[in-house]
Enzyme design. Structure first.
Site, PDB file in Angstrom:
ATOM      1  N   GLY A  50       0.957  -1.301   0.035  1.00  0.00           N
ATOM      2  CA  GLY A  50      -0.249  -0.042   0.218  1.00  0.00           C
ATOM      3  C   GLY A  50       0.706   1.141  -0.009  1.00  0.00           C
ATOM      4  CD  GLN A  55       3.296   5.979   2.641  1.00  0.00           C
ATOM      5  OE1 GLN A  55       2.510   5.231   2.087  1.00  0.00           O
ATOM      6  NE2 GLN A  55       4.311   5.036   3.427  1.00  0.00           N
ATOM      7  CB  CYS A  97       5.050   2.759   7.862  1.00  0.00           C
ATOM      8  SG  CYS A  97       4.732   4.059   6.820  1.00  0.00           S
ATOM      9  CG  LEU A  98       6.595   1.079   1.982  1.00  0.00           C
ATOM     10  CD1 LEU A  98       6.032   1.443   0.787  1.00  0.00           C
ATOM     11  CD2 LEU A  98       7.884  -0.003   1.925  1.00  0.00           C
ATOM     12  CG  HIS A 139      -0.612   1.610   7.291  1.00  0.00           C
ATOM     13  ND1 HIS A 139       0.300   1.016   8.401  1.00  0.00           N
ATOM     14  CD2 HIS A 139       0.127   2.218   6.423  1.00  0.00           C
ATOM     15  CE1 HIS A 139       1.534   1.551   7.976  1.00  0.00           C
ATOM     16  NE2 HIS A 139       1.490   2.291   6.879  1.00  0.00           N
ATOM     17  CD  GLU A 140      -1.142   2.527   2.848  1.00  0.00           C
ATOM     18  OE1 GLU A 140      -0.674   3.527   2.770  1.00  0.00           O
ATOM     19  OE2 GLU A 140      -0.440   1.547   3.087  1.00  0.00           O
ATOM     20  CG  HIS A 143       0.311   6.705   5.316  1.00  0.00           C
ATOM     21  ND1 HIS A 143       1.444   7.215   6.064  1.00  0.00           N
ATOM     22  CD2 HIS A 143       0.476   5.451   5.263  1.00  0.00           C
ATOM     23  CE1 HIS A 143       2.374   6.628   6.109  1.00  0.00           C
ATOM     24  NE2 HIS A 143       1.875   5.531   5.852  1.00  0.00           N
TER      25      HIS A 143
HETATM   26 NI    NI Z   1       2.658   3.609   5.628  1.00  0.00          NI
END
Ligand code: NI
Length: 176
Positions: A50, A55, A97-98, A139-140, A143
């Site tokens: 995702g 991000q 998380c990235l 989660h997204e 963000h």
């Molecule tokens: Ni994330």
């Protein structure tokens, strides 16, 4: 052509902003479609399951998800201006998380969510998410509201076990 964009990490102010709603009239704009293509390219390159627009430094309410490799297969999906119409139950799992590379934490999420939004053609969609998919949607969504999982998770730590490293490096949310 789609391009890999830079994924910004914790400490960058854009990750902490409440992202702006996408004007539906903008969805057909080639520049917006390019953004979506670039988001997929960036997510696959990471690799992640995702990615939210903030991000890559774009403060707009849109995220991409691709869980085709998971047993609970979903995607590839674009969700614009998402809104949860139902959240129920509770489930705990390891999350990474990235934008917080190398770390994981123990996260409590709703077990089931129903999410409304628009797809990449501006069509209304309703998604029901449980398991990894449900956690990924939450989660997204966070963000888009300037929230990182580390704000809510317990025991945030460097990923050490294979499972944790897998979470931290390969996925944006959830455990298998
Ligand atoms: Ni994330």
């Amino acid at each position: 052509m789609a391009y890999i964009r830079e994924i910004i990490t914790d400490g960058h102010p854009t990750l902490r902003k409440v992202a702006k709603k996408v004007d539906p009239a903008e969805i057909g704009d080639p520049l917006f479609q390019q953004l979506l293509d670039d988001m997929f390219e960036t997510m696959y390159d990471a690799p992640g399951i995702g990615l939210a627009a903030p991000q890559i430094g774009v403060s707009k309410r849109v995220f991409t998800v691709d869980l085709q490799d998971d047993e609970d297969a979903h995607g590839p999906l674009v969700v614009i201006n998402p809104k949860f119409t139902l959240t129920e139950g509770e489930v705990e799992s390891i999350e990474g998380c990235l934008s917080v590379p190398g770390m994981v934490g123990d996260m409590t999420r709703s077990e089931r969510v129903v999410c409304n939004g628009l797809d990449r053609h501006g069509k209304k969609i309703t998604l029901e998410g449980t398991g990894l998919f449900g956690r990924c949607l939450q989660h997204e969504m966070d963000h888009l509201d300037g929230i990182l999982y580390i704000d809510k998770a317990k025991n945030v730590r460097p990923a050490t076990t294979d499972e944790e490293v897998g979470e931290a490096e390969a996925v944006a949310a959830g455990a298998r």
